[in-house]
Structures are given as C-alpha cells and as structure tokens.
Scaffold this motif. Structure first.
Motif, PDB file in Angstrom:
ATOM      1  N   SER A  88       0.042 -13.703  12.607  1.00 21.19           N
ATOM      2  CA  SER A  88       0.533 -12.512  11.908  1.00 21.19           C
ATOM      3  C   SER A  88      -0.100 -11.256  12.478  1.00 21.19           C
ATOM      4  O   SER A  88      -1.247 -11.292  12.913  1.00 21.19           O
ATOM      5  CB  SER A  88       0.183 -12.582  10.419  1.00 21.19           C
ATOM      6  OG  SER A  88       0.842 -13.657   9.806  1.00 21.19           O
ATOM      7  N   VAL A  91      -2.943  -9.356   7.684  1.00 21.80           N
ATOM      8  CA  VAL A  91      -2.782  -9.921   6.340  1.00 21.80           C
ATOM      9  C   VAL A  91      -3.582  -9.075   5.361  1.00 21.80           C
ATOM     10  O   VAL A  91      -4.586  -8.467   5.730  1.00 21.80           O
ATOM     11  CB  VAL A  91      -3.229 -11.399   6.246  1.00 21.80           C
ATOM     12  CG1 VAL A  91      -2.293 -12.312   7.016  1.00 21.80           C
ATOM     13  CG2 VAL A  91      -4.660 -11.587   6.693  1.00 21.80           C
ATOM     14  N   GLU A 125      -3.424  -8.211  -5.228  1.00 24.17           N
ATOM     15  CA  GLU A 125      -3.679  -9.141  -4.126  1.00 24.17           C
ATOM     16  C   GLU A 125      -4.807 -10.120  -4.437  1.00 24.17           C
ATOM     17  O   GLU A 125      -4.776 -11.269  -3.997  1.00 24.17           O
ATOM     18  CB  GLU A 125      -3.936  -8.384  -2.833  1.00 24.17           C
ATOM     19  CG  GLU A 125      -2.673  -7.779  -2.261  1.00 24.17           C
ATOM     20  CD  GLU A 125      -1.513  -8.784  -2.173  1.00 24.17           C
ATOM     21  OE1 GLU A 125      -1.656  -9.824  -1.485  1.00 24.17           O
ATOM     22  OE2 GLU A 125      -0.468  -8.555  -2.805  1.00 24.17           O
ATOM     23  N   TYR A 138       3.687 -19.596  -2.499  1.00 25.45           N
ATOM     24  CA  TYR A 138       4.426 -18.340  -2.579  1.00 25.45           C
ATOM     25  C   TYR A 138       5.632 -18.492  -3.485  1.00 25.45           C
ATOM     26  O   TYR A 138       6.188 -19.573  -3.640  1.00 25.45           O
ATOM     27  CB  TYR A 138       4.914 -17.903  -1.192  1.00 25.45           C
ATOM     28  CG  TYR A 138       3.795 -17.488  -0.276  1.00 25.45           C
ATOM     29  CD1 TYR A 138       3.015 -16.379  -0.565  1.00 25.45           C
ATOM     30  CD2 TYR A 138       3.530 -18.202   0.874  1.00 25.45           C
ATOM     31  CE1 TYR A 138       1.982 -15.991   0.278  1.00 25.45           C
ATOM     32  CE2 TYR A 138       2.506 -17.834   1.731  1.00 25.45           C
ATOM     33  CZ  TYR A 138       1.733 -16.721   1.419  1.00 25.45           C
ATOM     34  OH  TYR A 138       0.721 -16.345   2.257  1.00 25.45           O
ATOM     35  N   PHE A 148       5.045 -13.129  -1.502  1.00 27.61           N
ATOM     36  CA  PHE A 148       4.348 -12.810  -0.255  1.00 27.61           C
ATOM     37  C   PHE A 148       4.604 -11.353   0.114  1.00 27.61           C
ATOM     38  O   PHE A 148       5.684 -10.997   0.569  1.00 27.61           O
ATOM     39  CB  PHE A 148       4.808 -13.738   0.872  1.00 27.61           C
ATOM     40  CG  PHE A 148       4.206 -13.429   2.209  1.00 27.61           C
ATOM     41  CD1 PHE A 148       2.837 -13.433   2.381  1.00 27.61           C
ATOM     42  CD2 PHE A 148       5.012 -13.150   3.291  1.00 27.61           C
ATOM     43  CE1 PHE A 148       2.267 -13.158   3.623  1.00 27.61           C
ATOM     44  CE2 PHE A 148       4.462 -12.876   4.545  1.00 27.61           C
ATOM     45  CZ  PHE A 148       3.087 -12.881   4.709  1.00 27.61           C
ATOM     46  N   GLN A 150       4.436  -8.125   2.332  1.00 23.41           N
ATOM     47  CA  GLN A 150       4.296  -7.790   3.746  1.00 23.41           C
ATOM     48  C   GLN A 150       4.019  -6.306   3.968  1.00 23.41           C
ATOM     49  O   GLN A 150       3.687  -5.897   5.077  1.00 23.41           O
ATOM     50  CB  GLN A 150       5.551  -8.216   4.502  1.00 23.41           C
ATOM     51  CG  GLN A 150       5.760  -9.718   4.441  1.00 23.41           C
ATOM     52  CD  GLN A 150       6.974 -10.159   5.210  1.00 23.41           C
ATOM     53  OE1 GLN A 150       7.125  -9.818   6.370  1.00 23.41           O
ATOM     54  NE2 GLN A 150       7.834 -10.922   4.564  1.00 23.41           N
ATOM     55  N   THR A 151       4.159  -5.524   2.905  1.00 18.55           N
ATOM     56  CA  THR A 151       3.881  -4.092   2.981  1.00 18.55           C
ATOM     57  C   THR A 151       3.154  -3.685   1.692  1.00 18.55           C
ATOM     58  O   THR A 151       3.275  -4.370   0.668  1.00 18.55           O
ATOM     59  CB  THR A 151       5.178  -3.255   3.068  1.00 18.55           C
ATOM     60  OG1 THR A 151       5.909  -3.390   1.841  1.00 18.55           O
ATOM     61  CG2 THR A 151       6.055  -3.680   4.249  1.00 18.55           C
ATOM     62  N   ASP A 154       5.503  -3.652  -1.157  1.00 18.43           N
ATOM     63  CA  ASP A 154       5.755  -4.950  -1.792  1.00 18.43           C
ATOM     64  C   ASP A 154       4.725  -5.192  -2.899  1.00 18.43           C
ATOM     65  O   ASP A 154       5.051  -5.719  -3.959  1.00 18.43           O
ATOM     66  CB  ASP A 154       5.661  -6.097  -0.781  1.00 18.43           C
ATOM     67  CG  ASP A 154       6.826  -6.154   0.198  1.00 18.43           C
ATOM     68  OD1 ASP A 154       7.884  -5.560  -0.082  1.00 18.43           O
ATOM     69  OD2 ASP A 154       6.656  -6.804   1.252  1.00 18.43           O
TER      70      ASP A 154
END
Length: 175
Positions: A88, A91, A125, A138, A148, A150-151, A154
């Motif tokens: 990735s 994270v 988180e 998830y 999940f 990703q930004t 989100d």
C-alpha cells in the motif's frame, strides 16, 4: 461480552492526553478497558524506510509486542509518523491478531483537520484497529467503523460504532 484490556502506548510524540481521549470510545464501542503505558517508545527511527520516506508498521509492532503484561489482551501504539505496509502507498494503521499488536498514526489523519476533528478521526481509526484485534474483518458499510478507510474523508463518514452486522459478529466471536 467479556471485557478485554488494551495497553495504549505513545510511539514518538503523541501526548498522554491524546491517549486518554481514546479510552472512552474504546470502552463504549469495543467494550475494551484501556491501560496507558507508563513508558512511551521513542520516535521509531528503526522502522524508517529511506526509499519510501515512511515507517514500516511491522517494525513498530515488533517493539510493542514485548510491552504486553499479564492480564492485557493486546497492545496498540499511537504514533505521528507516516506508516506503510509493502502493498500500500500508506496506511492509517495496522493490526495483527496473532501478535495482539496494532499501530495507528496521526500523520495522514491530520490532513485538513485539527482539534476535535482530528481527535474524532484518530478515535475512529483506533476503534477500527481494536475491532481487528478482537477478530472483526472489514465491513462494506461506509458508515461502520470497520469500513476500510482510504482517505481522511472516509474516516469522517464513518461512525465510531459498529453496524448491526459487525456488532453481531463481535458478540459471536466473544462467546
């Protein structure tokens, strides 16, 4: 649901007051009692990957694992460095059920946020990673804390709580 005890550890410069701000959401949404580590870990220079300019989650988690004491179910480090795993670009955090260890970073969550907004993102988180430590996967519901992200946006859309499906799964896992 039996109560689990989670050790929270500052890795680098996150303050004890920030760690205290994580205790209530973990208790409310994951039924996890938290203990703040008496000793913080220094900034994780050992985990820095110069090619990426980021810090490898697993290297940090390996330093956290030995901090677990009898009666503690898992350990979670809170850091302010940019984290990665090999597959990735970055994270927000990572959890490993087997080692009972997780790490969460403020670095990318800070984007466009400060104060209460940042506090809520980190709480989201941290609750998410605690869910993984407790056995959850998830979730496809973008409002569920187990979605999940990703930004940072989100994270903003997610609730601090589990959806009904994930809540029921957590109850089954803890029988």
């Amino acid at each position: 649901m039996p109560q689990k005890t989670l050790l929270l550890v500052s890795v680098g410069s996150p303050s004890a007051s920030l760690l205290r701000d994580l205790q209530d959401p973990l208790a409310a949404h994951m039924s996890a009692q938290t203990v703040l580590a008496k000793t913080a870990l220094p900034s994780p220079a050992y985990a820095f990957n110069k090619d990426r300019g980021q810090y490898h989650c697993n290297a940090i988690m390996r330093r956290l694992t030995p901090m677990l004491e009898p009666g503690q179910s898992a350990v979670m480090g809170i850091t302010d460095v940019d984290l990665f795993v090999p597959d990735s670009p970055f994270v927000f955090g990572e959890a490993d059920r087997e080692s009972k260890t997780a790490v969460v970073s403020l670095f990318r969550l800070r984007q466009g946020a400060d104060g209460d907004h940042l506090r809520r993102r980190i709480q989201t988180e941290v609750v998410h990673q605690a869910g993984h430590l407790l056995g959850l996967s998830y979730c496809e519901d973008p409002r569920c804390v187990m979605f999940f992200a990703q930004t940072p946006q989100d994270c903003d859309r997610k609730q601090l709580s589990l959806c009904n499906t994930c809540r029921n799964e957590l109850v089954k896992l803890n029988r």
